[in-house]
Write an enzyme that holds these catalytic residues in place. Structure first.
Site, mmCIF file in Angstrom:
data_model
loop_
_atom_site.group_PDB
_atom_site.id
_atom_site.type_symbol
_atom_site.label_atom_id
_atom_site.label_comp_id
_atom_site.label_asym_id
_atom_site.label_seq_id
_atom_site.Cartn_x
_atom_site.Cartn_y
_atom_site.Cartn_z
ATOM 1 N N THR A 52 -19.681 -39.865 48.509
ATOM 2 C CA THR A 52 -21.116 -40.040 48.742
ATOM 3 C C THR A 52 -21.534 -41.257 47.910
ATOM 4 O O THR A 52 -21.414 -42.384 48.386
ATOM 5 C CB THR A 52 -21.912 -38.761 48.397
ATOM 6 O OG1 THR A 52 -21.488 -38.270 47.133
ATOM 7 C CG2 THR A 52 -21.679 -37.714 49.462
ATOM 8 N N LYS A 112 -13.784 -35.963 45.436
ATOM 9 C CA LYS A 112 -15.014 -36.748 45.329
ATOM 10 C C LYS A 112 -15.855 -36.136 44.220
ATOM 11 O O LYS A 112 -15.746 -34.939 43.927
ATOM 12 C CB LYS A 112 -15.787 -36.778 46.631
ATOM 13 C CG LYS A 112 -16.530 -35.487 46.921
ATOM 14 C CD LYS A 112 -17.613 -35.650 47.965
ATOM 15 C CE LYS A 112 -18.788 -36.437 47.435
ATOM 16 N NZ LYS A 112 -19.719 -35.626 46.623
ATOM 17 N N THR A 115 -22.151 -32.974 44.125
ATOM 18 C CA THR A 115 -21.129 -32.077 44.652
ATOM 19 C C THR A 115 -19.738 -32.570 44.286
ATOM 20 O O THR A 115 -19.444 -33.750 44.378
ATOM 21 C CB THR A 115 -21.235 -31.999 46.179
ATOM 22 O OG1 THR A 115 -22.425 -31.308 46.497
ATOM 23 C CG2 THR A 115 -20.051 -31.244 46.775
ATOM 24 N N GLU A 145 -22.420 -40.091 36.882
ATOM 25 C CA GLU A 145 -23.516 -41.027 37.131
ATOM 26 C C GLU A 145 -23.889 -41.787 35.860
ATOM 27 O O GLU A 145 -24.337 -41.198 34.887
ATOM 28 C CB GLU A 145 -24.703 -40.259 37.699
ATOM 29 C CG GLU A 145 -24.371 -39.702 39.072
ATOM 30 C CD GLU A 145 -25.159 -38.473 39.430
ATOM 31 O OE1 GLU A 145 -25.409 -37.661 38.524
ATOM 32 O OE2 GLU A 145 -25.506 -38.336 40.600
ATOM 33 N N ASN A 169 -30.508 -41.020 39.426
ATOM 34 C CA ASN A 169 -31.102 -39.748 39.821
ATOM 35 C C ASN A 169 -32.620 -39.772 39.895
ATOM 36 O O ASN A 169 -33.217 -38.832 40.399
ATOM 37 C CB ASN A 169 -30.641 -38.645 38.874
ATOM 38 C CG ASN A 169 -29.193 -38.327 39.104
ATOM 39 O OD1 ASN A 169 -28.815 -37.912 40.190
ATOM 40 N ND2 ASN A 169 -28.367 -38.565 38.104
ATOM 41 N N SER A 196 -34.488 -42.166 50.270
ATOM 42 C CA SER A 196 -35.098 -42.995 51.310
ATOM 43 C C SER A 196 -34.076 -43.261 52.394
ATOM 44 O O SER A 196 -32.930 -42.884 52.275
ATOM 45 C CB SER A 196 -35.611 -44.300 50.724
ATOM 46 O OG SER A 196 -34.543 -44.994 50.102
#
Lengths: 411, 411
Positions: A159, A185, A196, A283, A406, A411
């Site tokens: 993702t 992932k 996830t 992240e 985050n 969008s």
């Protein structure tokens, strides 16, 4: 969908990938949400392949997780279908129907029962899965199946991962060479929703389901259950292991059979490698943090203490700032709720013991610790001084990158 | 010590402060760590003042917390001494001795037993408390005692709080006017270590210790125990209530006496006001978030679910980004470990129900929710649809400011 994220500074190149006898894969663009990339991965397993899995403990799991749990009541897997872009979570009855439709369509492709088809979805929550697009893409996905498509598969399930993740081990069961290879992932999702974690490992070894399940559960405890990026638990997390039985290894009925020892170590090692790749793509991560706890009342207690340290925003921001702020480690130990005694507690960073038995080490020289904090691999050790419980947990630092990723609007 | 932080956009001006009969306060500069500001607060209570307190559950508390717990075994308080700049935490036996020395010095000032002196320290961890400087400043602190020094006291206990915090209520017990007034410091610490929360409330009411303790415990549960900035639990948190008995109110022996109802409500209200001031000064906060949970299996379960939502970094960053990302709320509910049923779960933001019974509301229009997210006060509601357990929790968003504040090096 926003700008592509820069590749994590902690990324690792893909290893030299091989094939696993009995496994063919493909990746196609089904147009689920992303444009200009593949977003649907199909894997075909040879008939007789044994499946086992570990799933999220989140009480509000996605429909595919519930599907897989039911499908595991029989041991066989013939196919695995994973889409990126839509998580099929919190979609009510429509979500269950989407799973039934997809599994039914795949079962027709391979002439197998629907319960031999495993499903996963990762992406935005609460939007109906466009299963018609997925089903329409299946013929092309079947036509593209090939043994050497592992990298393509690893890329199709991403993702906002910033690099594809895979690992491989070649070992022996008895005298028979067998292979383990897996993809994962991780936790990067900008425009959609949440972190996830999906991981799929295949082996050509011939092993019964109960042995595989036992191996996977204990391997997961030391790897995927020992990593944390932000303490949040996805509704879609899953780890699966598929054994095609194409290798002609000796029969194994007992997980403690010595002939299985090398395989067990390799599986554990591969799972940890995949899990750490997920943390390395956390992240905004700029540093990989290992928290090692010893001297706790039990291994369970040690694990909870290690997680309290690894999940502490104050510890994680201190590491991001290259600050050897051991006081925050003490605080995190104390807040874990586990047995601790201030006057027996010791803390080390980068192998240097800063505090021993509840107070700063006499003449503590911060120099080597400051140097350690500037590196990419940060090691925090805590000794409780109570008993011999121990655990290790990995996490990453908490940086502006996390907020950027985050806090941006879907969008 | 770094640049002063900009005042929080969620700050509130000080209320109109008054005096509380039987309480005199002062603030002086003892030079503990900060330069050019006061860092030592002394309060003198009239003889016979009753004390009660609630302390951190952190298993590695600071020496002053341990001192106060022991001091509370007798009901009386004659003085309170609070320093900023050094937390006297993880300082071993020297930390305990520092408490004994300070309490002894204060007890000589007021000719009282040392156990009538309450102590608190907030600031950097693991450094020996310079008690000589504190003791040397005591004569000046005593000389400066005055009934109207509440604002000065509120300022002296600040660490990296960006505004002073105080609240006041004037009510009656029976026909007798009584006053409640308190100060707090919150969760902002840049150069030192951690988010210590200290709050002190005084009243001129005449109430026995068991009634006061019961009032404080239940008020704390709905206020200071219902706020979270980053899930981290300081080693020094404390909330104390002092009753000087100078008001000539009727005798109250029972916490459920109707004559006490107005006082109880006012205390709860004042505690919540102080607690929300702490959240409003959360590190980097730009939005105040209220999480209301209903329909849970119990109030306890509702509280745990509300905290899971309020502590979720993914929820907090979404609010910072003004993103009505209700999927993350679902995830947080699920990860709480509390009973939940996906198909009965409902989520509202700003009063608009986005999802009902496990799926998005038909024709959901995001417009009012988007507008709500642009405001400073964000309301998230979760209904579990199971039973009538309910709870409310407050937090703030997670922003770049948090990283800036907590990721900078101690210097």
């Amino acid at each position: 969908m926003g700008k592509p994220l820069p590749v994590s500074p902690l990324s690792r190149p893909l290893p030299d990938l091989a094939t696993v006898a009995g496994v063919r894969l493909s990746a196609v663009a089904a147009g689920i949400r992303y444009q200009g990339r593949t977003d649907l991965m199909l894997a075909e397993f040879t008939p007789g392949t044994i499946a086992t899995g570990v799933y999220t403990k989140n009480a509000c799991p996605g429909a595919p997780v519930q599907w897989c749990r039911r499908a595991l009541t029989t041991p066989y897997a013939r196919a695995l279908l994973v889409n990126a872009g839509n998580a099929n979570v919190f979609t009510g009855r429509a979500g269950d129907e989407a799973c039934e439709d997809c599994a039914s369509a795949v079962s027709e492709l391979f002439d197998c029962p629907p319960q031999d088809v495993f499903l996963a979805s990762t992406g935005v929550i609460g939007e109906k899965l466009p299963q018609d697009r997925i089903i329409a893409a299946l013929p092309a996905a079947r036509a593209a199946l090939a043994e050497d498509n592992w990298e393509q598969a690893a890329r199709a399930i991403m993702t906002t991962d910033t690099f594809p993740k895979a690992a491989r081990r070649d070992v022996k069961i008895g005298d028979t060479p067998v292979r383990l290879q897996g993809i994962a992932k991780g936790s990067g999702m900008i425009a959609p929703d949440m972190a996830t974690m999906l991981a799929y490992v295949a082996t050509d070894a011939k092993l019964p389901q109960d042995v595989l399940q036992s191996l996977l559960a204990s391997g997961c405890a030391q790897s995927f259950n020992a990593i944390t990026v932000d303490s949040d638990t996805s509704t879609s997390d899953m780890l699966m292991l598929f054994a095609t039985g194409q290798a002609d290894n000796v029969t194994i009925d007992d997980v403690n059979d010595p002939a299985l020892a090398e395989f067990t170590l390799a599986l554990n090692d591969l799972l940890l490698e995949l899990a750490l790749l997920v943390v390395r793509d956390g992240e905004g991560a700029t540093k990989l943090i290992r928290v090692a706890v010893t001297g706790a009342e039990s291994n369970f207690s040690a694990h909870r203490i290690a997680l309290a340290v690894a999940n502490s925003p104050l510890v994680k921001t201190a590491v991001a700032g290259e600050d050897a702020n051991w006081g925050r480690v003490v605080m995190a130990v104390g807040k874990s709720g586990e047995p601790a005694d201030r006057d027996r507690l010791s803390v080390a960073i980068g192998g240097t013991w800063i505090a021993r038995n509840g107070t700063v080490v006499e003449g503590y020289d911060e120099t080597p610790v400051v140097a350690h904090m500037k590196g990419q691999d940060i090691e925090i050790a805590v000794d409780l001084g109570l008993d011999d419980g121990h655990a290790r947990v990995w996490t990453c630092d908490l940086t502006h990158g996390y907020i950027d990723i985050n806090g941006s609007y879907r969008s």
